[in-house]
Design a protein around this motif. Structure first.
Motif, PDB file in Angstrom:
ATOM      1  N   GLN A   1      -5.643  -3.656  -8.121  1.00  0.00           N
ATOM      2  CA  GLN A   1      -6.559  -2.805  -7.365  1.00  0.00           C
ATOM      3  C   GLN A   1      -6.340  -3.002  -5.869  1.00  0.00           C
ATOM      4  O   GLN A   1      -6.259  -2.039  -5.110  1.00  0.00           O
ATOM      5  N   ARG A   2      -6.241  -4.246  -5.450  1.00  0.00           N
ATOM      6  CA  ARG A   2      -6.048  -4.548  -4.030  1.00  0.00           C
ATOM      7  C   ARG A   2      -4.729  -3.962  -3.527  1.00  0.00           C
ATOM      8  O   ARG A   2      -4.692  -3.357  -2.452  1.00  0.00           O
ATOM      9  N   ARG A   3      -3.647  -4.117  -4.281  1.00  0.00           N
ATOM     10  CA  ARG A   3      -2.344  -3.565  -3.878  1.00  0.00           C
ATOM     11  C   ARG A   3      -2.430  -2.051  -3.709  1.00  0.00           C
ATOM     12  O   ARG A   3      -1.914  -1.493  -2.747  1.00  0.00           O
ATOM     13  N   TRP A   4      -3.091  -1.392  -4.668  1.00  0.00           N
ATOM     14  CA  TRP A   4      -3.195   0.061  -4.632  1.00  0.00           C
ATOM     15  C   TRP A   4      -4.039   0.517  -3.436  1.00  0.00           C
ATOM     16  O   TRP A   4      -3.650   1.425  -2.702  1.00  0.00           O
ATOM     17  N   LEU A   5      -5.184  -0.118  -3.227  1.00  0.00           N
ATOM     18  CA  LEU A   5      -6.068   0.267  -2.132  1.00  0.00           C
ATOM     19  C   LEU A   5      -5.428   0.008  -0.766  1.00  0.00           C
ATOM     20  O   LEU A   5      -5.591   0.807   0.162  1.00  0.00           O
TER      21      LEU A   5
ATOM     22  N   GLN B   1      -1.821   5.569   5.176  1.00  0.00           N
ATOM     23  CA  GLN B   1      -1.661   6.998   4.911  1.00  0.00           C
ATOM     24  C   GLN B   1      -2.702   7.839   5.648  1.00  0.00           C
ATOM     25  O   GLN B   1      -3.844   7.405   5.816  1.00  0.00           O
ATOM     26  N   PRO B   2      -2.311   9.044   6.060  1.00  0.00           N
ATOM     27  CA  PRO B   2      -3.284   9.935   6.702  1.00  0.00           C
ATOM     28  C   PRO B   2      -4.460  10.214   5.772  1.00  0.00           C
ATOM     29  O   PRO B   2      -4.266  10.500   4.589  1.00  0.00           O
ATOM     30  N   GLY B   3      -5.656  10.073   6.285  1.00  0.00           N
ATOM     31  CA  GLY B   3      -6.855  10.338   5.494  1.00  0.00           C
ATOM     32  C   GLY B   3      -7.132   9.293   4.432  1.00  0.00           C
ATOM     33  O   GLY B   3      -8.039   9.459   3.628  1.00  0.00           O
ATOM     34  N   GLY B   4      -6.354   8.216   4.405  1.00  0.00           N
ATOM     35  CA  GLY B   4      -6.552   7.169   3.406  1.00  0.00           C
ATOM     36  C   GLY B   4      -6.083   7.557   2.017  1.00  0.00           C
ATOM     37  O   GLY B   4      -6.525   6.990   1.026  1.00  0.00           O
TER      38      GLY B   4
ATOM     39  N   VAL C   1      -6.079  12.414  -7.760  1.00  0.00           N
ATOM     40  CA  VAL C   1      -5.663  12.288  -6.368  1.00  0.00           C
ATOM     41  C   VAL C   1      -6.870  11.762  -5.609  1.00  0.00           C
ATOM     42  O   VAL C   1      -7.916  12.398  -5.556  1.00  0.00           O
ATOM     43  N   CYS C   2      -6.728  10.560  -5.040  1.00  0.00           N
ATOM     44  CA  CYS C   2      -7.866   9.880  -4.429  1.00  0.00           C
ATOM     45  C   CYS C   2      -7.568   9.451  -3.003  1.00  0.00           C
ATOM     46  O   CYS C   2      -6.415   9.431  -2.571  1.00  0.00           O
ATOM     47  N   LYS C   3      -8.644   9.082  -2.319  1.00  0.00           N
ATOM     48  CA  LYS C   3      -8.542   8.504  -0.979  1.00  0.00           C
ATOM     49  C   LYS C   3      -9.519   7.338  -0.892  1.00  0.00           C
ATOM     50  O   LYS C   3     -10.431   7.202  -1.708  1.00  0.00           O
ATOM     51  N   LEU C   4      -9.302   6.498   0.100  1.00  0.00           N
ATOM     52  CA  LEU C   4     -10.190   5.358   0.325  1.00  0.00           C
ATOM     53  C   LEU C   4     -11.549   5.840   0.811  1.00  0.00           C
ATOM     54  O   LEU C   4     -11.640   6.843   1.519  1.00  0.00           O
ATOM     55  N   THR C   5     -12.584   5.110   0.460  1.00  0.00           N
ATOM     56  CA  THR C   5     -13.905   5.382   1.022  1.00  0.00           C
ATOM     57  C   THR C   5     -13.976   4.707   2.388  1.00  0.00           C
ATOM     58  O   THR C   5     -13.218   3.758   2.655  1.00  0.00           O
TER      59      THR C   5
ATOM     60  N   VAL D   1     -12.100   1.170   3.694  1.00  0.00           N
ATOM     61  CA  VAL D   1     -11.207   1.122   4.861  1.00  0.00           C
ATOM     62  C   VAL D   1     -11.658   0.016   5.809  1.00  0.00           C
ATOM     63  O   VAL D   1     -10.846  -0.785   6.285  1.00  0.00           O
ATOM     64  N   GLU D   2     -12.953  -0.038   6.063  1.00  0.00           N
ATOM     65  CA  GLU D   2     -13.500  -1.039   6.985  1.00  0.00           C
ATOM     66  C   GLU D   2     -13.224  -2.463   6.499  1.00  0.00           C
ATOM     67  O   GLU D   2     -12.737  -3.309   7.249  1.00  0.00           O
ATOM     68  N   VAL D   3     -13.498  -2.708   5.240  1.00  0.00           N
ATOM     69  CA  VAL D   3     -13.341  -4.065   4.706  1.00  0.00           C
ATOM     70  C   VAL D   3     -11.873  -4.444   4.566  1.00  0.00           C
ATOM     71  O   VAL D   3     -11.482  -5.563   4.915  1.00  0.00           O
TER      72      VAL D   3
END
Length: 104
Positions: free
Chosen positions: A31-35, A41-44, A84-88, A92-94
């Motif tokens: 999970q950590r590697r993927w996140l 990436q643009p837009g996470g 198809v997902c993006k980071l919340t 991103v902050e953490v």
């Protein structure tokens, strides 16, 4: 019939819990590697495939969505089963903070 605000409260609680869980390091290594890939990436945007061309397991993606670390971005009309997902913003902050601590 008036809409209940209970759903919003539950949603806020889930986001708070997910953010706290991420800070506590409850991520698995996959999970950590993927996140982390989404930080560059643009837009996470999170990748559908790993560095070897293998599809990211749906179980990893769904676990991150359920925890509030990733969110679906859009539907792929050609491959509707792909997520198809993006980071919340919280993720991103953490993740950014943890990366900065490692570099220091």
């Amino acid at each position: 019939m008036p809409e209940s605000k209970h759903g919003d409260v539950v949603k806020e609680d889930q986001n708070t819990v997910a953010s706290g869980a991420l800070k506590a390091g409850s991520l698995t290594a996959p999970q950590r590697r993927w996140l982390l890939k989404g930080l560059d990436q643009p837009g996470g945007k999170l990748p559908l495939f790993d560095g070897n061309g293998r599809e990211i397991p749906a179980r990893t993606i769904r676990a991150c969505i359920e925890a509030g670390w990733a969110e679906p971005w859009f539907s792929n009309p050609i491959k509707p089963d792909w997520l198809v997902c993006k980071l919340t913003p919280a993720a991103v902050e953490v993740l950014s903070a943890s990366q900065n601590r490692k570099r220091s």
